[in-house]
Design a protein around this motif. Structure first.
Motif, PDB file in Angstrom:
ATOM      1  N   GLU A  57       0.448  -1.120  -0.053  1.00 36.84           N
ATOM      2  CA  GLU A  57       0.157  -0.027   0.139  1.00 36.84           C
ATOM      3  C   GLU A  57       0.832   1.085   0.083  1.00 36.84           C
ATOM      4  O   GLU A  57       0.797   2.269  -0.193  1.00 36.84           O
ATOM      5  CB  GLU A  57      -0.934   0.163   1.024  1.00 36.84           C
ATOM      6  CG  GLU A  57      -2.027   1.546   0.993  1.00 36.84           C
ATOM      7  CD  GLU A  57      -3.157   1.074   2.170  1.00 36.84           C
ATOM      8  OE1 GLU A  57      -3.901  -0.176   2.551  1.00 36.84           O
ATOM      9  OE2 GLU A  57      -2.636   1.487   2.990  1.00 36.84           O
ATOM     10  N   PHE A  61       0.882   4.741  -2.515  1.00 35.39           N
ATOM     11  CA  PHE A  61       0.436   6.015  -2.523  1.00 35.39           C
ATOM     12  C   PHE A  61       1.500   6.334  -3.240  1.00 35.39           C
ATOM     13  O   PHE A  61       1.013   8.308  -3.464  1.00 35.39           O
ATOM     14  CB  PHE A  61       0.592   5.813  -0.608  1.00 35.39           C
ATOM     15  CG  PHE A  61       0.032   5.997   0.265  1.00 35.39           C
ATOM     16  CD1 PHE A  61      -0.897   7.644   0.220  1.00 35.39           C
ATOM     17  CD2 PHE A  61      -0.997   4.744   1.052  1.00 35.39           C
ATOM     18  CE1 PHE A  61      -2.099   7.485   0.281  1.00 35.39           C
ATOM     19  CE2 PHE A  61      -2.536   5.592   1.609  1.00 35.39           C
ATOM     20  CZ  PHE A  61      -3.021   6.741   1.088  1.00 35.39           C
ATOM     21  N   GLY A  78     -10.195  10.528   2.853  1.00 33.40           N
ATOM     22  CA  GLY A  78      -9.436   8.947   3.028  1.00 33.40           C
ATOM     23  C   GLY A  78     -10.710   8.538   4.280  1.00 33.40           C
ATOM     24  O   GLY A  78     -11.767   9.348   4.395  1.00 33.40           O
ATOM     25  N   THR A  83      -5.014   3.431   5.011  1.00 35.97           N
ATOM     26  CA  THR A  83      -4.654   4.452   4.204  1.00 35.97           C
ATOM     27  C   THR A  83      -5.252   6.064   5.540  1.00 35.97           C
ATOM     28  O   THR A  83      -4.454   6.487   6.036  1.00 35.97           O
ATOM     29  CB  THR A  83      -5.482   4.600   3.646  1.00 35.97           C
ATOM     30  OG1 THR A  83      -7.298   4.671   4.131  1.00 35.97           O
ATOM     31  CG2 THR A  83      -5.843   3.689   2.133  1.00 35.97           C
ATOM     32  N   LEU A 127      -9.720   8.251  -2.131  1.00 32.85           N
ATOM     33  CA  LEU A 127      -8.464   7.361  -1.097  1.00 32.85           C
ATOM     34  C   LEU A 127      -9.241   5.932  -0.659  1.00 32.85           C
ATOM     35  O   LEU A 127      -8.491   6.866   0.874  1.00 32.85           O
ATOM     36  CB  LEU A 127      -7.589   7.483  -1.501  1.00 32.85           C
ATOM     37  CG  LEU A 127      -6.362   6.960  -2.330  1.00 32.85           C
ATOM     38  CD1 LEU A 127      -5.417   7.140  -1.877  1.00 32.85           C
ATOM     39  CD2 LEU A 127      -6.501   5.871  -0.922  1.00 32.85           C
ATOM     40  N   GLY A 129     -10.129   2.704   2.182  1.00 35.99           N
ATOM     41  CA  GLY A 129      -9.528   0.661   1.713  1.00 35.99           C
ATOM     42  C   GLY A 129     -11.192   0.369   0.847  1.00 35.99           C
ATOM     43  O   GLY A 129     -12.727   0.586   0.777  1.00 35.99           O
ATOM     44  N   PHE A 156      -8.186   0.977  -2.213  1.00 34.34           N
ATOM     45  CA  PHE A 156      -6.966   0.346  -1.904  1.00 34.34           C
ATOM     46  C   PHE A 156      -7.890  -1.532  -1.670  1.00 34.34           C
ATOM     47  O   PHE A 156      -7.999  -1.344  -0.838  1.00 34.34           O
ATOM     48  CB  PHE A 156      -6.202   0.958  -1.653  1.00 34.34           C
ATOM     49  CG  PHE A 156      -4.848   2.019  -1.839  1.00 34.34           C
ATOM     50  CD1 PHE A 156      -5.239   2.339  -2.936  1.00 34.34           C
ATOM     51  CD2 PHE A 156      -4.203   1.836  -0.820  1.00 34.34           C
ATOM     52  CE1 PHE A 156      -4.033   3.252  -3.381  1.00 34.34           C
ATOM     53  CE2 PHE A 156      -3.358   3.567  -1.073  1.00 34.34           C
ATOM     54  CZ  PHE A 156      -3.517   3.604  -2.812  1.00 34.34           C
TER      55      PHE A 156
END
Lengths: 303, 70
Positions: A57, A61, A78, A83, A127, A129, A156
């Protein structure tokens, strides 16, 4: 934020942290065609994060932050998860939303930025998960796409809940056994790219981060299409090496093993006709600009 | 003591354009390119010792990175 806001008052320069001075001196804010090639020679927009050693991850990034077309005018949203450990170390404006409502926050933010700065392109990039995007926040994710909100959603995907000990998520593959799912997952992995396409996303891509140039191309496409056409979605495989029982140096191989032609992270992208035309037009303009540059640089009399 | 990566200048071929370790290191600003020596080097205070750089360097048969104790 204009990049001029980053300049340091000369009287205070000696007491500023060295990382900040490096950002002002050599970060790529405002650089045209910034991308993965700047990594290693320019100051990156991420600094000493707290992710585990070898975490893929973290690689993702680095590539994402290096590829944003306009970081000084970008706000990232976020959500809870690994993250959210990184965003405090990122030199791009960002908001931490509640678990799952990141696309709702981004919708309001994008509209407010459009009203406040009508003459400037302000990018919003979510962004989060896989838990925030596909399980807890699926409602907000889909509703933002239904409403054609113009921002990019990046997921992600580590295929489980990593920092709570390995519970199954919607994106876990069928049959996969985790610490907190000892019988293995009973259902199929949610086909999020297809759902995104059907929900109205103009551009959808699924990939791993084993190729930095591919990440750059996909991210730039997604952000630029989101500016003018409609929502875009990128799903990136960032395996949690701890929870799937790998060593710290095995993350890259794990991603390469998952992206074969018949594997679940084989590179795929869905583009609407409108977005295709937009990308083709952009390429034409780039070529024309490059040709004009060569034309002006050539000495007189040379064609 | 921690294990951190160490780049041997004699074996590193960053002067020929190789950037594998710099690209695949999960830590930002940790494996960097020295524009004077034209070699990669490690900022040891940031290295977490994951050995991913060793793997990518060895896969490319350069074998320029080893882990050392600091």
């Amino acid at each position: 934020m204009g990049k001029n806001n980053l300049k340091i008052c000369s009287d205070l320069e000696d007491i500023m942290p060295p990382e900040y001075r490096e950002l002002v001196a050599s970060a790529t804010y405002g650089k045209e065609n910034r991308g993965w090639k700047d990594i290693g020679s320019a100051k990156e927009l991420i600094e000493e994060h707290s992710l585990c050693a070898g975490c893929p991850e973290a690689i993702a990034f680095r590539y994402v932050l290096a590829s944003l077309p306009n970081p000084e005018d970008t706000v990232m949203v976020g959500s809870t998860g690994c993250t959210s450990l990184v965003f405090p170390h990122v030199a791009v404006h960002n908001i931490h939303s509640l678990f799952g409502n990141q696309n709702a926050v981004a919708s309001g933010l994008k509209r407010a930025l459009k009203l406040r700065f009508p003459d400037r392109e302000k990018d919003v990039v979510v962004l989060a998960g896989d838990g925030a995007t596909v399980d807890i926040g699926l409602d907000m994710t889909l509703q933002a796409w239904f409403r054609q909100e113009k921002f990019t959603t990046i997921c992600f995907d580590n295929e489980l809940y990593a920092n709570t000990g390995g519970q199954e998520s919607g994106l876990t593959q069928k049959g996969f056994v985790m610490k907190m799912a000892p019988q293995g997952k009973q259902f199929n992995k949610v086909r999020m790219p297809e759902i995104a396409r059907e929900s109205g996303c103009a551009y959808v891509a699924i990939l791993t981060v084993s190729k930095p140039n591919l990440v750059e191309r996909v991210l730039k496409n997604a952000v630029l299409i989101a500016r003018t056409i409609g929502p875009t979605y990128i799903q990136i495989y960032t395996p949690c090496i701890l929870e799937i029982g790998k060593q710290s140096m095995e993350g890259l191989q794990e991603m390469r093993d998952a992206e074969g032609p018949n594997d679940r992270f084989a590179f795929r992208e869905f583009i609407t006709d409108e977005a295709k035309a937009f990308l083709a037009d952009m390429d034409e303009k780039k070529k024309a600009a490059a040709a004009a540059k060569i034309g002006t640089a050539a000495p007189a009399g040379v064609k | 003591m921690y294990a951190v990566a160490f780049v041997e200048d004699e074996k590193c071929i960053a002067n020929k354009g190789c950037r594998l370790c710099i690209l695949y290191c999960p830590e930002a600003d940790t494996l960097k390119f020295d524009p004077v020596k034209k070699k990669a080097y490690v900022v040891e205070s940031r290295c977490k010792g994951c050995e991913l750089c060793v793997v990518v360097c060895n896969n490319a048969k350069h074998n320029a990175i080893t882990m050392v104790m600091r």
